[in-house]
Design a protein around this motif. Structure first.
Motif, PDB file in Angstrom:
ATOM      1  N   THR A  16       0.846  -1.188   0.000  1.00 14.93           N
ATOM      2  CA  THR A  16       0.000   0.000   0.000  1.00 14.93           C
ATOM      3  C   THR A  16       0.876   1.229   0.000  1.00 14.93           C
ATOM      4  OG1 THR A  16      -1.698  -1.153   1.259  1.00 14.93           O
ATOM      5  CG2 THR A  16      -1.826   1.239   1.211  1.00 14.93           C
ATOM      6  N   ALA A  17       0.612   2.168  -0.904  1.00 16.30           N
ATOM      7  CA  ALA A  17       1.434   3.374  -0.994  1.00 16.30           C
ATOM      8  C   ALA A  17       1.171   4.294   0.184  1.00 16.30           C
ATOM      9  CB  ALA A  17       1.128   4.099  -2.303  1.00 16.30           C
ATOM     10  N   LEU A  18       2.218   4.991   0.583  1.00 14.48           N
ATOM     11  CA  LEU A  18       2.059   5.973   1.630  1.00 14.48           C
ATOM     12  C   LEU A  18       1.296   7.177   1.097  1.00 14.48           C
ATOM     13  CD1 LEU A  18       5.575   5.948   3.328  1.00 14.48           C
ATOM     14  CD2 LEU A  18       3.512   4.758   4.038  1.00 14.48           C
ATOM     15  N   ARG A  19       0.439   7.767   1.936  1.00 12.45           N
ATOM     16  CA  ARG A  19      -0.354   8.900   1.519  1.00 12.45           C
ATOM     17  C   ARG A  19       0.504  10.138   1.337  1.00 12.45           C
ATOM     18  NH1 ARG A  19      -4.786  11.596   5.436  1.00 12.45           N
ATOM     19  NH2 ARG A  19      -2.860  12.034   6.554  1.00 12.45           N
ATOM     20  N   SER A  20       1.521  10.305   2.201  1.00 11.33           N
ATOM     21  CA  SER A  20       2.276  11.554   2.214  1.00 11.33           C
ATOM     22  C   SER A  20       3.770  11.288   2.199  1.00 11.33           C
ATOM     23  CB  SER A  20       1.915  12.357   3.479  1.00 11.33           C
ATOM     24  OG  SER A  20       2.745  13.492   3.604  1.00 11.33           O
ATOM     25  N   ALA A  21       4.488  12.109   1.407  1.00 14.16           N
ATOM     26  CA  ALA A  21       5.940  12.055   1.422  1.00 14.16           C
ATOM     27  C   ALA A  21       6.522  13.183   2.249  1.00 14.16           C
ATOM     28  CB  ALA A  21       6.474  12.131  -0.006  1.00 14.16           C
ATOM     29  N   ALA A  22       5.663  14.067   2.726  1.00 12.11           N
ATOM     30  CA  ALA A  22       6.131  15.212   3.516  1.00 12.11           C
ATOM     31  C   ALA A  22       6.462  14.759   4.935  1.00 12.11           C
ATOM     32  CB  ALA A  22       5.061  16.294   3.559  1.00 12.11           C
ATOM     33  N   PRO A  23       7.470  15.376   5.551  1.00  8.92           N
ATOM     34  CA  PRO A  23       7.808  15.000   6.923  1.00  8.92           C
ATOM     35  C   PRO A  23       6.716  15.398   7.895  1.00  8.92           C
ATOM     36  CG  PRO A  23       9.059  16.931   6.240  1.00  8.92           C
ATOM     37  CD  PRO A  23       8.348  16.436   5.026  1.00  8.92           C
ATOM     38  N   GLY A  69       8.870  16.945  26.386  1.00  8.49           N
ATOM     39  CA  GLY A  69       9.051  15.595  25.882  1.00  8.49           C
ATOM     40  C   GLY A  69      10.150  15.443  24.847  1.00  8.49           C
ATOM     41  N   ASP A  70      10.250  14.216  24.318  1.00 10.56           N
ATOM     42  CA  ASP A  70      11.097  13.926  23.175  1.00 10.56           C
ATOM     43  C   ASP A  70      10.398  14.460  21.924  1.00 10.56           C
ATOM     44  OD1 ASP A  70      12.821  12.518  24.867  1.00 10.56           O
ATOM     45  OD2 ASP A  70      11.818  10.595  24.475  1.00 10.56           O
ATOM     46  N   ARG A  71      11.088  14.407  20.807  1.00  9.63           N
ATOM     47  CA  ARG A  71      10.458  14.795  19.539  1.00  9.63           C
ATOM     48  C   ARG A  71      10.734  13.717  18.508  1.00  9.63           C
ATOM     49  NH1 ARG A  71       7.756  18.994  18.014  1.00  9.63           N
ATOM     50  NH2 ARG A  71       7.589  19.615  15.838  1.00  9.63           N
ATOM     51  N   LEU A  72       9.665  13.310  17.812  1.00 11.46           N
ATOM     52  CA  LEU A  72       9.777  12.247  16.814  1.00 11.46           C
ATOM     53  C   LEU A  72       9.265  12.759  15.479  1.00 11.46           C
ATOM     54  CD1 LEU A  72      10.398   9.204  16.281  1.00 11.46           C
ATOM     55  CD2 LEU A  72       7.987   8.763  16.777  1.00 11.46           C
ATOM     56  N   SER A  73      10.029  12.500  14.424  1.00 11.21           N
ATOM     57  CA  SER A  73       9.590  12.874  13.083  1.00 11.21           C
ATOM     58  C   SER A  73       9.711  11.670  12.157  1.00 11.21           C
ATOM     59  CB  SER A  73      10.425  14.040  12.538  1.00 11.21           C
ATOM     60  OG  SER A  73      11.774  13.655  12.344  1.00 11.21           O
ATOM     61  N   VAL A  74       8.870  11.648  11.113  1.00  8.80           N
ATOM     62  CA  VAL A  74       8.917  10.582  10.116  1.00  8.80           C
ATOM     63  C   VAL A  74       8.867  11.211   8.732  1.00  8.80           C
ATOM     64  CG1 VAL A  74       7.815   8.900  11.645  1.00  8.80           C
ATOM     65  CG2 VAL A  74       6.405  10.241  10.086  1.00  8.80           C
ATOM     66  N   VAL A  75       9.575  10.586   7.799  1.00  9.52           N
ATOM     67  CA  VAL A  75       9.557  11.029   6.410  1.00  9.52           C
ATOM     68  C   VAL A  75       9.767   9.801   5.532  1.00  9.52           C
ATOM     69  CG1 VAL A  75      12.047  11.513   6.331  1.00  9.52           C
ATOM     70  CG2 VAL A  75      10.492  12.723   4.774  1.00  9.52           C
ATOM     71  N   THR A  76       9.139   9.793   4.388  1.00  8.23           N
ATOM     72  CA  THR A  76       9.288   8.676   3.468  1.00  8.23           C
ATOM     73  C   THR A  76      10.752   8.524   3.048  1.00  8.23           C
ATOM     74  OG1 THR A  76       7.051   9.046   2.632  1.00  8.23           O
ATOM     75  CG2 THR A  76       8.521   7.718   1.264  1.00  8.23           C
ATOM     76  N   SER A  77      11.215   7.262   3.020  1.00 15.04           N
ATOM     77  CA  SER A  77      12.610   6.973   2.689  1.00 15.04           C
ATOM     78  C   SER A  77      12.662   5.708   1.857  1.00 15.04           C
ATOM     79  CB  SER A  77      13.422   6.823   3.980  1.00 15.04           C
ATOM     80  OG  SER A  77      14.776   6.582   3.710  1.00 15.04           O
ATOM     81  N   GLU A  78      13.860   5.216   1.598  1.00 20.01           N
ATOM     82  CA  GLU A  78      14.016   4.004   0.796  1.00 20.01           C
ATOM     83  C   GLU A  78      14.001   2.749   1.651  1.00 20.01           C
ATOM     84  OE1 GLU A  78      17.509   4.433  -1.548  1.00 20.01           O
ATOM     85  OE2 GLU A  78      16.683   6.044  -2.801  1.00 20.01           O
ATOM     86  N   THR A  79      14.259   2.911   2.955  1.00 26.60           N
ATOM     87  CA  THR A  79      14.258   1.778   3.877  1.00 26.60           C
ATOM     88  C   THR A  79      13.644   2.243   5.204  1.00 26.60           C
ATOM     89  OG1 THR A  79      16.477   2.319   4.679  1.00 26.60           O
ATOM     90  CG2 THR A  79      16.318   0.733   2.862  1.00 26.60           C
ATOM     91  N   LEU A  80      13.413   1.299   6.089  1.00 26.51           N
ATOM     92  CA  LEU A  80      12.969   1.646   7.439  1.00 26.51           C
ATOM     93  C   LEU A  80      14.203   1.856   8.305  1.00 26.51           C
ATOM     94  CD1 LEU A  80      10.803   1.979   9.636  1.00 26.51           C
ATOM     95  CD2 LEU A  80      10.892  -0.503   9.983  1.00 26.51           C
ATOM     96  N   GLU A  81      14.357   3.065   8.826  1.00 26.14           N
ATOM     97  CA  GLU A  81      15.518   3.345   9.665  1.00 26.14           C
ATOM     98  C   GLU A  81      15.136   4.318  10.776  1.00 26.14           C
ATOM     99  OE1 GLU A  81      18.674   5.849   8.112  1.00 26.14           O
ATOM    100  OE2 GLU A  81      17.427   6.383   6.374  1.00 26.14           O
ATOM    101  N   LEU A  82      15.884   4.243  11.865  1.00 22.93           N
ATOM    102  CA  LEU A  82      15.696   5.145  12.992  1.00 22.93           C
ATOM    103  C   LEU A  82      17.018   5.830  13.290  1.00 22.93           C
ATOM    104  CD1 LEU A  82      14.112   6.303  15.448  1.00 22.93           C
ATOM    105  CD2 LEU A  82      14.869   4.288  16.738  1.00 22.93           C
ATOM    106  N   VAL A  83      16.980   7.152  13.366  1.00 20.06           N
ATOM    107  CA  VAL A  83      18.126   7.955  13.769  1.00 20.06           C
ATOM    108  C   VAL A  83      17.812   8.552  15.137  1.00 20.06           C
ATOM    109  CG1 VAL A  83      19.551   9.963  13.254  1.00 20.06           C
ATOM    110  CG2 VAL A  83      18.734   8.498  11.385  1.00 20.06           C
ATOM    111  N   VAL A  84      18.699   8.325  16.096  1.00 19.48           N
ATOM    112  CA  VAL A  84      18.499   8.849  17.445  1.00 19.48           C
ATOM    113  C   VAL A  84      19.524   9.938  17.705  1.00 19.48           C
ATOM    114  CG1 VAL A  84      18.327   8.306  19.904  1.00 19.48           C
ATOM    115  CG2 VAL A  84      17.672   6.591  18.206  1.00 19.48           C
ATOM    116  N   GLU A  85      19.045  11.093  18.119  1.00 12.60           N
ATOM    117  CA  GLU A  85      19.910  12.220  18.423  1.00 12.60           C
ATOM    118  C   GLU A  85      19.436  12.869  19.710  1.00 12.60           C
ATOM    119  OE1 GLU A  85      19.260  14.400  14.807  1.00 12.60           O
ATOM    120  OE2 GLU A  85      17.490  15.443  15.615  1.00 12.60           O
ATOM    121  N   GLY A  86      20.043  13.976  20.085  1.00  5.92           N
ATOM    122  CA  GLY A  86      19.609  14.680  21.283  1.00  5.92           C
ATOM    123  C   GLY A  86      20.496  14.385  22.485  1.00  5.92           C
ATOM    124  N   PRO A  87      20.277  15.112  23.594  1.00  5.39           N
ATOM    125  CA  PRO A  87      21.173  15.044  24.754  1.00  5.39           C
ATOM    126  C   PRO A  87      21.214  13.693  25.455  1.00  5.39           C
ATOM    127  CG  PRO A  87      19.230  16.381  25.229  1.00  5.39           C
ATOM    128  CD  PRO A  87      19.220  16.134  23.767  1.00  5.39           C
TER     129      PRO A  87
END
Length: 293
Positions: A2-9, A45-63
């Motif tokens: 199923t295609a994703l509805r949005s490519a915007a973050p 709180g923490d902040r979480l963002s998602v954006v369409t990519s070529e694979t499923l990946e998680l980047v963790v940043e912050g203090p």
């Protein structure tokens, strides 16, 4: 697929889960403790963002990114994404998720649980696929007992082992300060130090808390049954409680969850001044502030 509805973050604040009251009311044969808790979600709180990519990946940043141990694939955010993909028929789910870890890890304010619940909400909005409430709650329970209560940022009541969730009375507008000594407290050790595991339940709730004084008056009738055991393990929690109660603008203070974070309530607009004042005197503490409603 199923295609994703949005490519915007898309991004969302993964709000801290703060236990205004936490009563331990029993223990099941399998070892799980029974509880009743009044839970709120301040604008901290923490902040979480998602954006369409070529694979499923998680980047963790912050203090506090360096405090997250184990492989990224074991992070609750990734697990939430995979469970959601299975339920929604998205194979593969190609997203880049970025988690800005701003809350201390294992600090009694449900950071990981809130991250996972926020991931589920973001994925629904990002894909346009909305699961029914029972399916979403089932996924949340697979991720952890504290995740279902974090699916909504409205005030909640938790019962049982945490999975029984219902709306709490309306809260007043007020400020909140969170303070953590930057010391870890083991939840199993706190429960081990708890002498009485069958305590009275929460008092009867009003229909709403119309003012901060109404709320704090109610909270004086409640407890956090884990506070004293946690202080015995980590005396710095007691130091924070003493510091907050000494502030004229802090009208109520208590430990959240199993510690070591302590919250302080104040009138709306005073929270930032409290944060700045405490930071000057205790730069070794983690301190954050935000509004409750």
């Amino acid at each position: 697929m199923t295609a994703l509805r949005s490519a915007a973050p898309a991004a969302e604040l993964a709000r801290a889960k703060v236990n205004l009251a936490l009563h331990i009311t029993g223990q099941r044969a399998d070892g799980y403790h029974l509880l009743e808790s009044l839970v709120v979600f301040p604008q901290i709180g923490d902040r979480l963002s998602v954006v369409t990519s070529e694979t499923l990946e998680l980047v963790v940043e912050g203090p506090f990114a360096h405090d997250l141990q184990g492989p990224t694939d074991e992070n609750l955010v990734v697990k939430a994404a995979r469970l959601f993909a299975d339920a929604a028929g998205l194979d593969p789910l190609n997203l880049k998720m970025t988690l800005s870890k701003r809350l201390p890890v294992a600090s009694g304010i449900g950071g990981g649980s809130s991250d996972a619940a926020t991931a589920l909400r973001l994925l629904e909005d990002h894909t346009g696929i909305y699961l029914d409430d029972d399916r979403l709650k089932s996924i949340a329970l697979q991720l952890g007992a504290d995740v279902p209560v974090c699916l909504s940022v409205q005030p909640q009541l938790m019962r049982g082992i945490g999975g029984e969730v219902s709306p709490a009375p309306q809260m007043p507008k007020c400020g909140m300060v969170l303070v953590n000594p930057r010391l870890g407290v083991s939840t199993p050790e706190v429960f081990k130090a708890l002498q009485n595991r069958k305590n009275p339940t929460l008092p009867r709730f009003p229909d709403s808390f119309e003012s901060l004084s109404n709320l704090t008056g109610f909270l004086t009738l409640c407890r956090n049954d884990l506070q004293q055991p946690a202080i015995a393990i980590c005396p710095e929690i007691g130091d924070i409680l003493q510091a907050l109660t000494a502030e004229d603008d802090i009208v109520f203070a208590r430990m959240s969850g199993s510690g070591a974070t302590v919250f302080g309530l104040c009138e709306t607009g005073r929270e930032m001044e409290m944060e700045r004042s405490l930071r000057k005197r205790r730069p070794d503490w983690w301190i954050a502030s935000g509004r409750l409603a």
